[in-house]
Write a protein that holds these residues in place. Structure first.
Motif, PDB file in Angstrom:
ATOM      1  N   ARG A  20     -14.310   9.313  -0.468  1.00  0.00           N
ATOM      2  CA  ARG A  20     -15.378   8.765  -1.312  1.00  0.00           C
ATOM      3  C   ARG A  20     -14.844   8.137  -2.592  1.00  0.00           C
ATOM      4  O   ARG A  20     -15.604   7.880  -3.527  1.00  0.00           O
ATOM      5  N   ALA A  21     -13.550   7.886  -2.625  1.00  0.00           N
ATOM      6  CA  ALA A  21     -12.962   7.290  -3.827  1.00  0.00           C
ATOM      7  C   ALA A  21     -13.542   5.908  -4.105  1.00  0.00           C
ATOM      8  O   ALA A  21     -13.669   5.503  -5.272  1.00  0.00           O
ATOM      9  N   ASP A  22     -13.914   5.170  -3.036  1.00  0.00           N
ATOM     10  CA  ASP A  22     -14.469   3.830  -3.249  1.00  0.00           C
ATOM     11  C   ASP A  22     -15.818   3.900  -3.967  1.00  0.00           C
ATOM     12  O   ASP A  22     -16.116   3.074  -4.839  1.00  0.00           O
ATOM     13  N   MET A  23     -16.642   4.890  -3.623  1.00  0.00           N
ATOM     14  CA  MET A  23     -17.922   5.041  -4.319  1.00  0.00           C
ATOM     15  C   MET A  23     -17.703   5.502  -5.757  1.00  0.00           C
ATOM     16  O   MET A  23     -18.423   5.085  -6.675  1.00  0.00           O
ATOM     17  N   HIS A  24     -16.724   6.351  -5.964  1.00  0.00           N
ATOM     18  CA  HIS A  24     -16.387   6.818  -7.308  1.00  0.00           C
ATOM     19  C   HIS A  24     -15.985   5.635  -8.188  1.00  0.00           C
ATOM     20  O   HIS A  24     -16.489   5.471  -9.313  1.00  0.00           O
ATOM     21  N   ASP A  25     -15.100   4.776  -7.672  1.00  0.00           N
ATOM     22  CA  ASP A  25     -14.674   3.593  -8.426  1.00  0.00           C
ATOM     23  C   ASP A  25     -15.849   2.652  -8.688  1.00  0.00           C
ATOM     24  O   ASP A  25     -15.965   2.058  -9.769  1.00  0.00           O
ATOM     25  N   PHE A  26     -16.715   2.504  -7.683  1.00  0.00           N
ATOM     26  CA  PHE A  26     -17.887   1.634  -7.821  1.00  0.00           C
ATOM     27  C   PHE A  26     -18.770   2.105  -8.978  1.00  0.00           C
ATOM     28  O   PHE A  26     -19.255   1.294  -9.782  1.00  0.00           O
ATOM     29  N   LEU A  27     -18.979   3.406  -9.092  1.00  0.00           N
ATOM     30  CA  LEU A  27     -19.826   3.938 -10.152  1.00  0.00           C
ATOM     31  C   LEU A  27     -19.181   3.764 -11.527  1.00  0.00           C
ATOM     32  O   LEU A  27     -19.873   3.464 -12.513  1.00  0.00           O
ATOM     33  N   LEU A  28     -17.868   3.933 -11.602  1.00  0.00           N
ATOM     34  CA  LEU A  28     -17.187   3.715 -12.880  1.00  0.00           C
ATOM     35  C   LEU A  28     -17.341   2.262 -13.329  1.00  0.00           C
ATOM     36  O   LEU A  28     -17.603   1.985 -14.510  1.00  0.00           O
ATOM     37  N   ARG A  29     -17.203   1.334 -12.385  1.00  0.00           N
ATOM     38  CA  ARG A  29     -17.370  -0.085 -12.721  1.00  0.00           C
ATOM     39  C   ARG A  29     -18.823  -0.391 -13.087  1.00  0.00           C
ATOM     40  O   ARG A  29     -19.094  -1.234 -13.947  1.00  0.00           O
ATOM     41  N   ALA A  30     -19.761   0.311 -12.438  1.00  0.00           N
ATOM     42  CA  ALA A  30     -21.179   0.095 -12.738  1.00  0.00           C
ATOM     43  C   ALA A  30     -21.510   0.524 -14.164  1.00  0.00           C
ATOM     44  O   ALA A  30     -22.327  -0.114 -14.842  1.00  0.00           O
ATOM     45  N   VAL A  31     -20.897   1.603 -14.620  1.00  0.00           N
ATOM     46  CA  VAL A  31     -21.113   2.033 -16.006  1.00  0.00           C
ATOM     47  C   VAL A  31     -20.685   0.925 -16.962  1.00  0.00           C
ATOM     48  O   VAL A  31     -21.413   0.559 -17.895  1.00  0.00           O
ATOM     49  N   GLU A  32     -19.502   0.381 -16.741  1.00  0.00           N
ATOM     50  CA  GLU A  32     -19.004  -0.690 -17.607  1.00  0.00           C
ATOM     51  C   GLU A  32     -19.898  -1.924 -17.520  1.00  0.00           C
ATOM     52  O   GLU A  32     -20.215  -2.556 -18.536  1.00  0.00           O
ATOM     53  N   ALA A  33     -20.325  -2.268 -16.296  1.00  0.00           N
ATOM     54  CA  ALA A  33     -21.155  -3.462 -16.106  1.00  0.00           C
ATOM     55  C   ALA A  33     -22.506  -3.328 -16.788  1.00  0.00           C
ATOM     56  O   ALA A  33     -23.104  -4.330 -17.203  1.00  0.00           O
ATOM     57  N   SER A  34     -23.003  -2.096 -16.912  1.00  0.00           N
ATOM     58  CA  SER A  34     -24.325  -1.883 -17.505  1.00  0.00           C
ATOM     59  C   SER A  34     -24.257  -1.616 -19.002  1.00  0.00           C
ATOM     60  O   SER A  34     -25.247  -1.201 -19.607  1.00  0.00           O
ATOM     61  N   GLY A  35     -23.099  -1.852 -19.596  1.00  0.00           N
ATOM     62  CA  GLY A  35     -22.986  -1.763 -21.045  1.00  0.00           C
ATOM     63  C   GLY A  35     -22.495  -0.436 -21.570  1.00  0.00           C
ATOM     64  O   GLY A  35     -22.588  -0.173 -22.776  1.00  0.00           O
ATOM     65  N   GLY A  36     -21.961   0.413 -20.699  1.00  0.00           N
ATOM     66  CA  GLY A  36     -21.483   1.717 -21.130  1.00  0.00           C
ATOM     67  C   GLY A  36     -19.970   1.818 -21.113  1.00  0.00           C
ATOM     68  O   GLY A  36     -19.276   0.963 -20.561  1.00  0.00           O
ATOM     69  N   ARG A  37     -19.485   2.870 -21.720  1.00  0.00           N
ATOM     70  CA  ARG A  37     -18.052   3.167 -21.707  1.00  0.00           C
ATOM     71  C   ARG A  37     -17.879   4.593 -21.211  1.00  0.00           C
ATOM     72  O   ARG A  37     -18.553   5.514 -21.691  1.00  0.00           O
ATOM     73  N   VAL A  38     -17.018   4.767 -20.221  1.00  0.00           N
ATOM     74  CA  VAL A  38     -16.823   6.083 -19.626  1.00  0.00           C
ATOM     75  C   VAL A  38     -15.938   6.926 -20.542  1.00  0.00           C
ATOM     76  O   VAL A  38     -14.765   6.616 -20.752  1.00  0.00           O
ATOM     77  N   LEU A  39     -16.520   7.988 -21.075  1.00  0.00           N
ATOM     78  CA  LEU A  39     -15.760   8.916 -21.904  1.00  0.00           C
ATOM     79  C   LEU A  39     -15.098   9.994 -21.062  1.00  0.00           C
ATOM     80  O   LEU A  39     -14.035  10.511 -21.421  1.00  0.00           O
ATOM     81  N   TYR A  40     -15.751  10.334 -19.958  1.00  0.00           N
ATOM     82  CA  TYR A  40     -15.217  11.366 -19.069  1.00  0.00           C
ATOM     83  C   TYR A  40     -15.747  11.100 -17.667  1.00  0.00           C
ATOM     84  O   TYR A  40     -16.901  10.703 -17.489  1.00  0.00           O
TER      85      TYR A  40
END
Length: 392
Positions: A20-40
């Protein structure tokens, strides 16, 4: 069953997962695309995934995401024009027990159940209130047309029928409907806000639909979150106000009537064939003055239909006042010439904010007071689904 810590906190059961690493990466990119920054971010080998997100406005959101892969595999006896996801965590032997999702009792973190369509870059948001506990082994479906609409607009909301099945005899929703939101990665933060609000206020499917539809336009990253005037006036949060309403039957009935009037006004205003709509808030008066394009003037009274249908399956609506004046038993019943039309809201029996319109001139009279309307009216085929049609 395994309880582990995510982000140093306990969220209930944590599942070991693979591939499920591909879905994990997709969600991290979605956070950035929606204006967020992943802190953890918790790792891809565990589900749910916890993401600590910071926005440019310094707002922080904790996202506890239960992701499930959406595929286009051919399924026997299923239509060809749909996508499918299946809730699969843990061994099949464990699927017979409950799998509650993690909840933050403080309401800071938000739990989301998401279908990830990697092929189209679309996310399906399931109602976390309805899908908790997770019904492992159960599939969810969406038409490809819904996915295409989400790709075009970025945010697409619809209602789908929810029925019982082999594993679950009763419908998941008491209204037999559930609200689904499909969106692109740039709207992930907006969906988290929607789910957080829907969870905090325990929105039922129709109210969730209204809330999701109202969010069709993206929320600006630095848009301030204002408190409603009633929250300030009552010195209460919106959740506390709703708890008060929900815990008092008469108050709940009154609010439901006001909500029906609101939906009626929204549907009538600007509708084809209607020239003007004026809402009245005057005791002993009808609810709306409506003028049609042809000059016809109609006095409209809004009422909620009964949640129970007649033996023949027809809808019913109560058309009487709460109480009678002292010494005048007829005063509880509406005068037959008091208004021209009853707009019956069908939310209670159907879960939809739809209306049927009936002429008072055609309605049954009270058995003891011939100039008054009978307290219970059957919504017959003579009632119309639009106010304009009633004048034809």
């Amino acid at each position: 069953m395994e309880d582990e810590l995510l982000a140093g906190r306990a969220f209930g059961e944590v599942y070991r997962v693979q591939g499920r690493a591909d879905m994990h990466d997709f969600l991290l990119r979605a956070v950035e695309a929606s204006g967020g920054r992943v802190l953890y971010a918790s790792g891809p080998e565990r589900a749910p995934i916890y993401l600590g997100v910071q926005l440019d406005s310094d707002e922080r959101i904790g996202m506890l995401i239960y992701p499930f892969r959406v595929t286009r595999n051919t399924i026997k006896n299923r239509p060809d024009d749909e996508v499918r996801g299946q809730l699969r965590y843990g061994s099949e032997d464990s699927w017979t027990r409950d799998h509650p999702i993690g909840r933050d009792i403080a309401g800071v973190d938000v739990a989301m159940i998401l279908g990830i369509d990697l092929a189209d870059g679309v996310i399906l948001g399931l109602d976390a209130n309805l899908w908790d506990p997770l019904p492992m082994g159960i599939s969810f479906y969406a038409k490809e047309a819904e996915i295409d609409q989400a790709k075009r607009t970025g945010w697409h909301v619809w209602e789908k029928i929810n029925r019982g099945g082999n594993k679950r005899t009763e419908a998941r929703s008491p209204t037999n409907l559930e609200t689904v939101v499909a969106f692109t990665p740039v709207r992930l933060v907006d969906y988290a806000r929607l789910e957080r609000r829907a969870t905090a206020l325990r929105l039922d499917p129709p109210l969730r639909f209204a809330a999701a539809t109202a969010m069709a336009d993206p929320v600006l990253p630095d848009e301030p979150q204002h408190r409603h005037v009633l929250e300030k006036q009552f010195a209460l949060t919106s959740e506390q106000i709703l708890d008060i309403i929900g815990g008092r039957n008469r108050l709940s009935v009154a609010v439901r009537g006001g909500v029906a009037e609101y939906h009626l006004e929204q549907q009538l205003t600007g509708a084809p064939g209607i020239a003007s709509v004026q809402r009245l808030d005057v005791d002993a008066m009808h609810d709306f003055d409506v003028t049609l394009d042809d000059g016809t003037f109609l006095r409209v009274e809004c009422k909620n239909a009964s949640p129970k249908v007649s033996a023949g399956g027809a809808f019913k609506v109560e058309v009487q006042k709460t109480r009678a004046s002292k010494g005048d038993p007829a005063s509880r019943f509406y005068a037959a010439d008091g208004f021209d039309v009853v707009a019956a809201c069908l939310f209670s029996p159907t879960g939809r904010w739809e209306f049927r319109f009936g002429r008072t001139a055609d309605m049954a009279r009270h058995k003891d007071f011939s100039d008054r309307l009978a307290p219970i009216q059957t919504i017959t085929d003579g009632w119309t689904d639009s106010l304009q049609a009633i004048s034809r």
